[in-house]
Design a protein around this motif. Structure first.
Motif, PDB file in Angstrom:
ATOM      1  N   UNK A 176       5.601   4.141   3.265  1.00 34.51           N
ATOM      2  CA  UNK A 176       4.417   4.354   3.724  1.00 34.51           C
ATOM      3  C   UNK A 176       4.185   5.212   4.658  1.00 34.51           C
ATOM      4  N   UNK A 177       2.600   5.731   4.844  1.00 32.88           N
ATOM      5  CA  UNK A 177       2.103   6.052   6.050  1.00 32.88           C
ATOM      6  C   UNK A 177       1.406   4.674   6.314  1.00 32.88           C
ATOM      7  N   UNK A 178       1.971   4.221   7.915  1.00 35.02           N
ATOM      8  CA  UNK A 178       1.652   2.679   7.528  1.00 35.02           C
ATOM      9  C   UNK A 178       0.602   3.154   8.847  1.00 35.02           C
TER      10      UNK A 178
ATOM     11  N   UNK B 120       0.881  -1.059  -0.113  1.00 34.03           N
ATOM     12  CA  UNK B 120       0.134  -0.076  -0.199  1.00 34.03           C
ATOM     13  C   UNK B 120       1.357   1.427  -0.294  1.00 34.03           C
ATOM     14  N   UNK B 121       2.283   1.012   0.043  1.00 35.32           N
ATOM     15  CA  UNK B 121       3.023   2.417  -0.377  1.00 35.32           C
ATOM     16  C   UNK B 121       2.979   2.703  -1.624  1.00 35.32           C
ATOM     17  N   UNK B 122       2.586   1.876  -2.525  1.00 40.14           N
ATOM     18  CA  UNK B 122       2.621   2.490  -3.723  1.00 40.14           C
ATOM     19  C   UNK B 122       1.045   2.812  -4.184  1.00 40.14           C
ATOM     20  N   UNK B 123       0.269   2.219  -3.277  1.00 42.83           N
ATOM     21  CA  UNK B 123      -1.279   2.334  -3.323  1.00 42.83           C
ATOM     22  C   UNK B 123      -0.731   3.704  -3.224  1.00 42.83           C
ATOM     23  N   UNK B 124      -0.409   4.244  -2.038  1.00 41.06           N
ATOM     24  CA  UNK B 124      -0.588   5.251  -1.368  1.00 41.06           C
ATOM     25  C   UNK B 124       0.770   6.803  -3.063  1.00 41.06           C
ATOM     26  N   UNK B 125       1.134   6.091  -2.827  1.00 46.54           N
ATOM     27  CA  UNK B 125       1.516   6.960  -3.727  1.00 46.54           C
ATOM     28  C   UNK B 125       0.908   7.016  -5.245  1.00 46.54           C
ATOM     29  N   UNK B 126       0.545   6.304  -5.521  1.00 51.33           N
ATOM     30  CA  UNK B 126      -0.473   6.316  -7.079  1.00 51.33           C
ATOM     31  C   UNK B 126      -1.112   7.529  -6.896  1.00 51.33           C
TER      32      UNK B 126
END
Length: 919
Positions: free
Chosen positions: A502-504, A132-138
């Motif tokens: 990521x924002x964990x 989800x680091x990359x979900x957040x990035x997108x």
RNA sequence: GCCCCGGUGGUGGAAUCGGUAGACACGCAGGACUUAAAAUCCUGUUCGCCGCAACGCGAGUGCGGGUUCGACCCCCGCCCGGGGCACCA
């Protein structure tokens, strides 16, 4: 040696696992093929026999493509964020991360028993921080983009601010506020806060205040596609409209591209239609009706400007901003009572009962062409959220307007002559217009352009395109989802730098909602307050992670990027996507949009994620029902139940053999059944049966593990395919499973004699044997390619029957048989492959080449018919052309006799079928 | 109401391009092997008629028409079932 499928399957599953037999490399000189299943939400209930249907189909296709020489990407993962895990946590006190983990372990074990060829090293879970680091990035990429309507693509925010400082927004009207206009100078004069507010109205991921679907029971907002008939899709709780600060995805900007893209993909007609309807593009006009005795005007939207001379009244939505202004003193009490009534009705009531209701405002508008006064009404049948929230009513042509006019005794002007019968509105576009001034005598379809030109020339109206689709609500007031990488400072949403991702998701014991309708994360002040601001405490919806997961499989371990460009360029579009139709307007639209944005921003090289989509059908349950005589503990067999007044009890299908109940296990099933007694027929208790949804509630769930334990994974796989077309809904029915199991046992016996062991010969096959096997291979490759697995399974059975008739035990034929069967029954094929002295995995063998010469017959006897009536037989070389056949046939003395000198109309030569002479 | 998809034996379903309708499988019936059962194998199985049988004849893909030498398939009008949308002007 008997067919010991349990030992065989265990052995090869372990071996494949140890060898990493399904590992796929991004570096290959073979052509690529990407075969994907919609990844499951790992629910606590585990898999039932319906779930693997699509997985088996895609697995067969993957293995087939692999044998055909493709480098096949066939991954699996879990859509592991979502509401049920959170509800489960609230009910059982088990944290979502823990229950999700357990469920995944169970899913994985179930999937493995069926023998899928997933590359598990590429597994993704949307709830993993590394994912989800990359979900957040997108999300941040969406936040940093706007849609350039002139170029039809997403661009960076920086480019927009540059445009604003040079030329204001004249060329780029604001999608969030159509009335907003400013010059470069005005832009320069704005303070930061104001500028950010304006920019927010352009962003593809934006925060705004809007009416949302609020579900009190779930404590969150829902997207439009998550609400069905006014209740939540999950749980069926009531949903109300509520104004809230929410994040949105500006998917409406992509409406046209989402429509156009449908022409480039292979989806079923119904799927394309569902998406097209959801987007709901319509062409029409906005027309201004000036208020009689006022400066204001009411702007209506219509798709039928050609009917403008049939307008008898206007109707505005109760929420229309002009409503207070329109209500005259004389109508005040009546109109306000109506507004109050509308307000008192819930969304659900409004949906459920569509009563004709409304009130006159007391105001009149002026018809733009005739100058006649037009009364203005308020009614809830006009929706505030669509078009302009106001319509021009043409009762002779629109059914709703007609009903309204009849109900309130309003006049009905007929502009279509005999096409209107006086009792029903006629929405035709083919009538010739009457009573329509300059449109008189024109067919409606042609009048359209005429009136539009006139409206635009006179400035009272203009052409306008509308969409039903709304921007998608993108925030949820929940815990178990991706946190937003956003911190609010002085009312401005500040994105966190990519380096802080990521924002964990912080651990949280109590999942009750936070203050003021905020999510549970608001209960963590230490987490919430961050660098002089406050974090966004909403989380992203379930569809966030699933909108791009197919890209992560291409490069799952990448810590630097969501997916390297090299990987996405290599794998490209998903060649085959398999899943249910229930995601037609949710997941599939969102992932298509994200793909387009990522493409526009230069991150990937394609703008449609899925080249071909197949929707597998649902497998229904076959329930078993016992009949309890009302008020007693006595159960009566199905054949006798009509003599009594009974209540129906769903019996667990595992306690029933066919329809015959195992009364012992039934008594032990639940405490309240211990003292059950039974009225039998023919010495047994027969249950009733009914087809319904496979569900725990009906106790009709069949676990694939049970079927695999009894018949083996290979039988299970083939049987699910044999059941019928993959796309079709069907009940689970084990009636035919023996037939498939028999086929596998028969094949086994051809190699493995009970006493003698292996029986194969090295002899060269005869032509008939080659012919049987090649015919079979050709059919199966065609069937597999076009996803017709039920007919492919039949072809195996036909092939085997022919070979056993020929008593063919020749290794050269049988090894081809095994390779072709491998996608369908991989365990047995691998076992027999090795048992017959082959080395190396059968998974790595090339698909056999069909030798055409064995399929071709050099000459064939054809029936020769006169006008369809067969008269004689004639042998024709298959190489002959139609013209040659015609010459041969006409030269025949018999044919000449039939024709009696007259030339035939034509000679029809149907290769492999017949020759027909038409006179 | 609108849109889409479908309707084929006792059952699931074949028939891929308008060319032998009912492949394959289940079920059922009969038979072989067996003390028996399981397992396995063989034969038959769209309907009707004639017949000891082979053969033959007639009908037949929801209903009624049409196009065609030929229609489960294409066209028109109905009936039924499933799915989607549903005040979207």
């Amino acid at each position: 040696m008997e067919y010991q499928f349990r030992d065989i399957e265990r052995k090869w599953q372990e071996a494949w696992d140890n060898q990493g037999a399904y590992r796929v490399s991004n570096d290959s000189n073979r052509p690529k093929c990407y075969v994907l299943d919609m990844f499951p939400y790992p629910s606590g209930a585990g898999l039932h026999v319906g779930h693997p249907l699509g997985y088996i189909a895609s697995d067969i296709y993957s293995r087939f493509k692999r044998l055909k020489g493709f480098n096949v990407l066939h991954p699996m993962g879990y859509d592991s964020f979502g509401l049920p895990a959170e509800q489960y946590a609230i009910e059982h006190g088990i944290p979502p991360a823990v229950s999700t983990d357990n469920n995944i372990r169970n899913f994985r074990a179930q999937l493995n028993r069926i023998g899928f060829c997933y590359d598990w090293s590429r597994e993704v879970r949307t709830s993993d921080a590394s994912y989800y680091k990359w979900t957040q990035w997108i999300f941040l990429e969406l936040f940093d983009s706007w849609f350039d309507r002139l170029q039809g693509k997403a661009r960076r925010m920086a480019e927009l601010t540059e445009i604003f400082s040079k030329e204001g927004n004249a060329e780029y009207p604001c999608p969030g506020d159509r009335a907003l206009h400013f010059s470069a100078a005005e832009w320069a004069s704005l303070d930061e806060r104001k500028r950010q507010d304006i920019l927010m109205d352009y962003r593809l991921a934006y925060c705004g205040h809007g009416e949302v679907n609020w579900c009190e029971a779930l404590g969150t907002v829902l997207a439009n596609d998550e609400v069905i008939n006014g209740v939540s899709e999950r749980g069926g709780h009531p949903v109300v409209r509520k104004k809230l600060r929410q994040w949105y995805l500006r998917i409406t900007e992509y409406a046209d591209r989402l429509l156009e893209g449908l022409h480039t993909v292979e989806f079923s007609d119904s799927m394309k239609e569902m998406q097209t309807n959801w987007i709901g593009k319509s062409f029409g006009a906005e027309i201004d009706f000036k208020l009689d005795g006022g400066d204001a005007h009411i702007r209506v939207y219509t798709t039928r400007p050609d009917t403008i001379f049939g307008v008898d009244f206007l109707v505005v939505a109760p929420e229309h901003p002009l409503v207070p202004y329109l209500i005259s003193d004389g109508q005040r009490s009546e109109a306000e009572a109506y507004l109050e009534y509308v307000n008192s009705r819930s969304e659900r009531e409004r949906m459920a009962e569509k009563k004709i209701s409304g009130a006159f405002t007391g105001s009149y508008c002026v018809h733009p062409f005739t100058g006649n006064p037009i009364p203005v009404w308020i009614s809830e049948y006009v929706l505030a959220g669509y078009g302009t929230g106001a319509i021009m009513a043409v009762p002779c042509g629109d059914e709703r307007d007609h009903r309204f006019a009849l109900h309130f005794g309003l006049p009905i002007t007929n502009i279509i002559g005999s096409h209107y019968n006086g009792t029903d509105a006629n929405p035709t576009k083919d009538a010739v217009l009457e009573e329509s001034d300059f449109l008189n005598g024109l067919v409606m379809r042609e009048a359209m352009a005429v009136v539009l030109d006139r409206l635009e020339a006179s400035g009272v109206g203009k052409r306008q395109v509308n969409y039903k689709m709304r921007d998608a609500a993108f925030s949820r007031q929940r815990y178990w989802g991706e946190p937003f990488p956003i911190v609010w400072k002085d009312g401005i949403a500040v994105p966190l730098p990519a380096g802080e991702l990521p924002v964990e998701l912080p651990p949280l014991e109590e999942l009750h909602p936070g203050p003021g309708g905020e999510g549970p994360l608001a209960n963590l002040p230490d987490w919430k307050h961050y660098h002089g601001g406050v974090r966004e405490v909403n989380t992203m919806p379930g569809y966030a992670g699933s909108s791009w997961y197919f890209l992560r499989y291409m490069d799952p371990g990448n810590g630097q990027e969501f997916c390297s460009r090299a990987a996405s360029d290599y794998w490209g579009q998903v060649d085959l996507y398999v899943g249910g139709t229930e995601h037609a307007v949710g997941h599939l639209l969102y992932s298509r949009m994200w793909t387009k944005v990522l493409h526009d921003l230069g991150h990937i090289g394609f703008d449609e994620p899925f080249r071909r989509l197949v929707n597998q059908g649902k497998i229904g349950g076959d329930s078993r029902i016992a009949y309890r005589i009302r008020g007693t503990h006595q159960f009566v067999s199905a054949g006798l139940k009509d003599n009594y007044e009974t209540d129906e009890i769903h019996v667990d299908v595992s306690m029933v053999d066919g329809v015959v109940l195992n009364t012992g296990s039934f008594r032990n099933w639940r405490p309240d059944l211990h003292d059950a007694t039974f009225l039998l027929e023919d010495g047994v208790y027969r249950c009733g049966s009914r087809l319904e949804k496979m569900s725990k509630r009906y106790h009709n769930v069949v676990n694939p593990d049970e079927v695999v334990a009894r018949y083996g994974a290979d039988t299970f796989r083939m049987y699910e395919m044999f059941l019928g077309p993959v796309e079709q809904d069907k009940p689970w029915d084990t009636k035919g499973i023996e037939g498939v199991h028999r086929f596998l046992k028969k094949l086994w016996r051809m190699f493995m004699h009970e006493e003698k062991g292996l029986v194969v010969s090295q002899e060269s096959p005869i032509d008939a044997e080659w012919k049987a096997i090649y015919k079979m291979i050709r059919k199966i490759e065609e069937d597999t390619e076009r996803f017709s697995f039920n007919t492919a399974v039949s072809q195996f059975m036909i092939g085997l029957n022919e070979l056993s008739d020929l008593k063919c035990h020749k290794i050269a034929v049988l090894e081809k048989f095994l390779i072709v069967l491998t996608p369908y029954a991989p365990h047995m094929c691998e076992e027999l492959w090795h048992a017959t002295g082959h080395s190396g995995s059968i998974l790595d063998q090339p698909w056999p080449t069909v030798e055409e010469k064995y399929l071709v017959e050099t000459s064939k006897s054809y029936p020769v018919a006169l006008n369809g009536k067969t008269r004689m037989e004639m042998t024709i070389s298959l190489q002959a052309t139609s013209a040659e056949v015609e010459a041969i046939v006409l030269a025949d003395p018999n044919v000449q006799k039939w024709l009696d000198g007259k030339p035939p109309k034509k000679v029809v030569f149907v290769p492999n079928r017949m020759i027909n002479i038409v006179v």
